[in-house]
Design a protein around this motif. Structure first.
Motif, short mmCIF file in Angstrom:
data_model
loop_
_atom_site.label_atom_id
_atom_site.label_comp_id
_atom_site.label_asym_id
_atom_site.label_seq_id
_atom_site.Cartn_x
_atom_site.Cartn_y
_atom_site.Cartn_z
N GLY A 1 41.76 37.99 31.98
CA GLY A 1 41.22 36.64 31.37
C GLY A 1 42.22 35.72 31.90
N PHE A 2 43.25 36.01 32.29
CA PHE A 2 44.24 34.81 32.94
C PHE A 2 44.39 34.60 34.34
CE2 PHE A 2 46.06 37.18 29.07
CZ PHE A 2 46.02 36.28 28.18
N LEU A 3 43.58 35.54 34.96
CA LEU A 3 43.52 35.35 36.58
C LEU A 3 42.26 34.42 36.89
CD1 LEU A 3 43.70 39.02 37.53
CD2 LEU A 3 45.67 37.44 37.68
N THR A 4 42.52 33.58 37.82
CA THR A 4 41.60 32.48 38.07
C THR A 4 40.45 33.03 38.92
OG1 THR A 4 42.87 31.72 39.86
CG2 THR A 4 43.26 30.67 37.84
N ASP B 1 37.04 38.04 45.02
CA ASP B 1 36.89 36.85 45.46
C ASP B 1 38.08 36.84 46.80
OD1 ASP B 1 37.39 34.05 46.00
OD2 ASP B 1 36.53 33.66 43.99
N PRO B 2 37.62 36.20 47.93
CA PRO B 2 38.55 35.89 48.99
C PRO B 2 39.84 35.31 48.59
CG PRO B 2 36.53 35.62 49.65
CD PRO B 2 36.25 35.66 48.17
N LEU B 3 39.80 34.17 47.52
CA LEU B 3 40.88 33.51 47.29
C LEU B 3 41.78 34.38 46.17
CD1 LEU B 3 39.29 30.15 46.50
CD2 LEU B 3 40.41 30.81 48.65
N ALA B 4 41.25 35.62 45.77
CA ALA B 4 42.35 36.35 44.94
C ALA B 4 43.54 36.68 45.87
CB ALA B 4 41.55 37.58 44.54
N ARG B 5 43.23 36.64 46.91
CA ARG B 5 44.63 37.07 47.90
C ARG B 5 45.86 36.15 47.62
NH1 ARG B 5 43.53 37.86 52.85
NH2 ARG B 5 45.47 36.91 53.88
N TYR B 6 45.58 35.04 47.05
CA TYR B 6 46.63 34.16 46.47
C TYR B 6 47.28 34.31 45.23
CZ TYR B 6 45.03 31.77 50.82
OH TYR B 6 44.34 31.35 51.97
#
Length: 617
Positions: A152-155, A160-165
């Motif tokens: 719930g705190f992860l954007t 999602d490809p942007l989860a790498r950041y």
């Protein structure tokens, strides 16, 4: 282990950090060092303008990563997010409580935002956010459980490809050496978003302040200083004089530590409220016996007077003093006289040694009051520099006064200034001979060292009082361009004679999102609290008055001298000029001056700039 990697603080100092690395942080450090390309710099618990992430990784050609490490055992208690809630909670022994302040995901996201928005202003807008990774590592937990807990705190969803950041990892990834999962961006060799100048902007906030580094080192003394620190006179009374930077505080602290190690009670007294913090840190560096610090009491003289009154049950008499007289007369004579009488009380404190620093700020009556609390056969030391007579009290120390103060023979003399960069000494000597009275002047002498060993930048900016605030802020920001290798932005210290001017400068810095630890509160009680909390190891820029910084030192100084520089304030300016600390990595001092009286002197500085018409006296 990779060679030539920058690790800050260096490995040999990690066991001496004020907040030691946790077992999990040590595991992560070893993992980073073993698996990252050597171009990646590793900063452990860096000073980030008041923020303290566990790790920041920096590669000038690839990117930046901020990591939080948690040693949590997820089976030790129940971690959960209440239905409909937004905060992390824990439940143990039937009791539930909030863990919002410990949530590593919200913390690391905050750090990432700060790096992007504040500390790397040259990153491209919007796209530049991708240059900063915000990762969380649980070295002793399963990453799947961690991701479920913090979903719930992860954007971004993990697919999602942007989860790498925003990587989340645990013990399995560490054990398998999966750097590609723990920080996917580490696999890049180059990024169009990063440049060396962007890295330089950030380094100034990451490098450990000089004070924190110095605090881990033992005291260094020459033969003369060591002899004074390790011996006592036959009478037990000793007076030490010497110019700024000659080691008077060093000797006092080393003597205090030696006596404390012997189990003796020591009172270290100052007039300046902030100075005892500095002396305490020196004493800690010199102590050899565990727990010896408990034998040393550090006090400001007038706070000690109040403390004595409370201890002997004279609180009513203390309160009556302030009702019957003005503050100056109470502090100068009435209060010390009352406390001197309290020495006869059975409950009054007694000390094996009483050591007074910046003794030129003391009046003979105050010294006499302290003497009454010395145990028979004890010792007292007075360290002074009449050149820094900013309160006009040094002249009270006549030969007659000295004779009645317990001293015999001549002063012990310290001549060599080990604090100041050698290149500053001619300018400081010129200031003394041009503006200070000849009587009592102590001119610092250089040590036997090459000028090239301690490079220094000396800048004088003459400006009108109307432009003083913007000029001060501009020069402080300009000083930040000197940081990033061995000096930190947290080493920058701004000094002003006037608290109202200082407060305006601090406010203007805050408008630029530059945090500071300052002592300029308009309310005197609040300002006193600020002085008690002033600490050079703080991760923020320092800002205080010239009065409060007497006895301290810093490798990066910005000093403001107002248009009202007169005879008394000239001694204060001298005190400020001598606060600069030499460093082999370099040091810098900038003076912003609105006084026409000092303009010609300032023009002799290596870097002199004049902005606008001269201020008049």
């Amino acid at each position: 282990m990779r060679r030539n990697r920058i690790i800050s603080p260096p490995r040999e100092d990690l066991d001496r950090l004020r907040q030691p690395l946790t077992p999990g942080e040590r595991v992560v450090l070893e993992f980073f060092d073993a698996h990252l390309d050597p171009e990646w710099e590793i900063y452990c618990q860096p000073h980030l303008n008041g923020l303290r992430p566990d790790f920041v990784l920096l590669n000038p050609w690839v990117g930046i990563a901020v990591f939080e490490v948690k040693d949590w055992n997820l089976d030790a208690m129940h971690y959960f997010v209440p239905a409909g809630g937004r905060d992390l909670h824990g439940r143990k022994d039937g009791k539930s409580f909030s863990l919002a302040a410990q949530n590593p995901v919200t913390k690391v996201n905050h750090y990432r935002d700060a790096v992007y928005k504040l500390y790397c202003p040259r990153l491209k807008q919007n796209a530049g956010f991708a240059a900063v990774t915000a990762g969380v590592i649980f070295p002793f937990a399963d990453s799947r459980r961690v991701r479920d807990l913090f979903a719930g705190f992860l954007t971004r969803d993990e697919n999602d490809p942007l989860a790498r950041y925003q990587p989340v990892s645990g013990r399995v990834e560490l054990a398998a050496g999966r750097m590609d999962l723990i920080m996917p961006e580490s696999q890049r060799q180059h990024s169009m978003l990063m440049r060396e100048d962007i890295a330089a902007d950030l380094r100034g906030w990451l490098v450990e302040p000089d004070f924190s580094v110095t605090q881990r080192r033992p005291l260094e003394m020459d033969a003369n200083q060591r002899q004074l620190a390790e011996t006592r006179t036959e009478s037990g009374y000793r007076r030490i004089k010497g110019p700024a930077g000659s080691g008077k505080s060093l000797v006092l602290a080393a003597r205090a530590a030696r006596l404390a190690d012997e189990g003796k009670s020591v009172l270290v007294a100052t007039f300046n409220i902030t100075l005892w913090h500095y002396l305490r840190d020196l004493v800690v560096r010199a102590l050899k016996v565990r727990g010896g610090h408990r034998n040393v009491v550090f006090v400001n003289f007038h706070s000690w007077c109040k403390q004595v009154c409370m201890e002997v049950g004279w609180s009513e008499a203390y309160d009556e003093l302030w009702k019957s007289g003005d503050g100056a007369s109470v502090m100068e004579a009435a209060l010390p006289s009352l406390v001197a009488s309290a020495a006869a009380e059975e409950d009054s404190p007694r000390y094996d040694a009483i050591l007074v620093d910046e003794g030129q700020d003391y009046r003979p009556l105050w010294w006499d009051t302290l003497r009454r609390f010395l145990k028979p056969g004890g010792e007292m030391i007075l360290a002074a520099d009449a050149t820094q007579d900013v309160y006009g009290t040094a002249q009270a120390w006549t030969n007659e006064a000295m004779a009645g103060a317990g001293f015999r023979g001549a002063w012990a003399q310290l001549d060599v200034s080990y604090r100041l960069p050698p290149a500053t000494l001619p300018l400081i000597q010129s200031f003394v001979t041009s503006f200070l009275p000849e009587e009592g002047v102590e001119l610092p002498s250089p040590p036997q060292a090459s000028l090239d060993l301690f490079p220094v930048s000396l800048r004088w900016v003459q400006c009108t009082s109307q432009h003083r605030i913007e000029t001060c802020v501009t020069e402080i920001v300009g000083m930040m361009r000197r940081t990033g290798k061995a000096l930190a932005n947290a080493d920058i210290t701004f000094l002003a004679a006037d608290a109202s001017v200082g407060a305006m400068v601090v406010s203007a810095l805050a408008d630029r999102d530059i945090a500071s630890v300052a002592t300029f509160a308009p309310d005197m009680q609040e300002r006193r609290r600020e002085k008690m909390a002033f600490y050079m190891g703080d991760a923020r820029v320092k800002a205080t008055t010239l009065h409060s910084f007497k006895g301290w030192e810093s490798p990066l100084l910005v000093i403001y001298v107002d248009e009202n520089a007169g005879e008394r304030s000239l001694a204060l300016v001298y005190a400020g000029l001598t606060r600069l600390k030499r460093q082999q990595a370099g040091s810098a001092m900038t003076v912003i001056c609105s006084s026409a009286l000092l303009r010609d002197y300032g023009s002799t500085w290596p870097d002199f700039i004049e902005k606008g018409p001269l201020a008049t006296l």
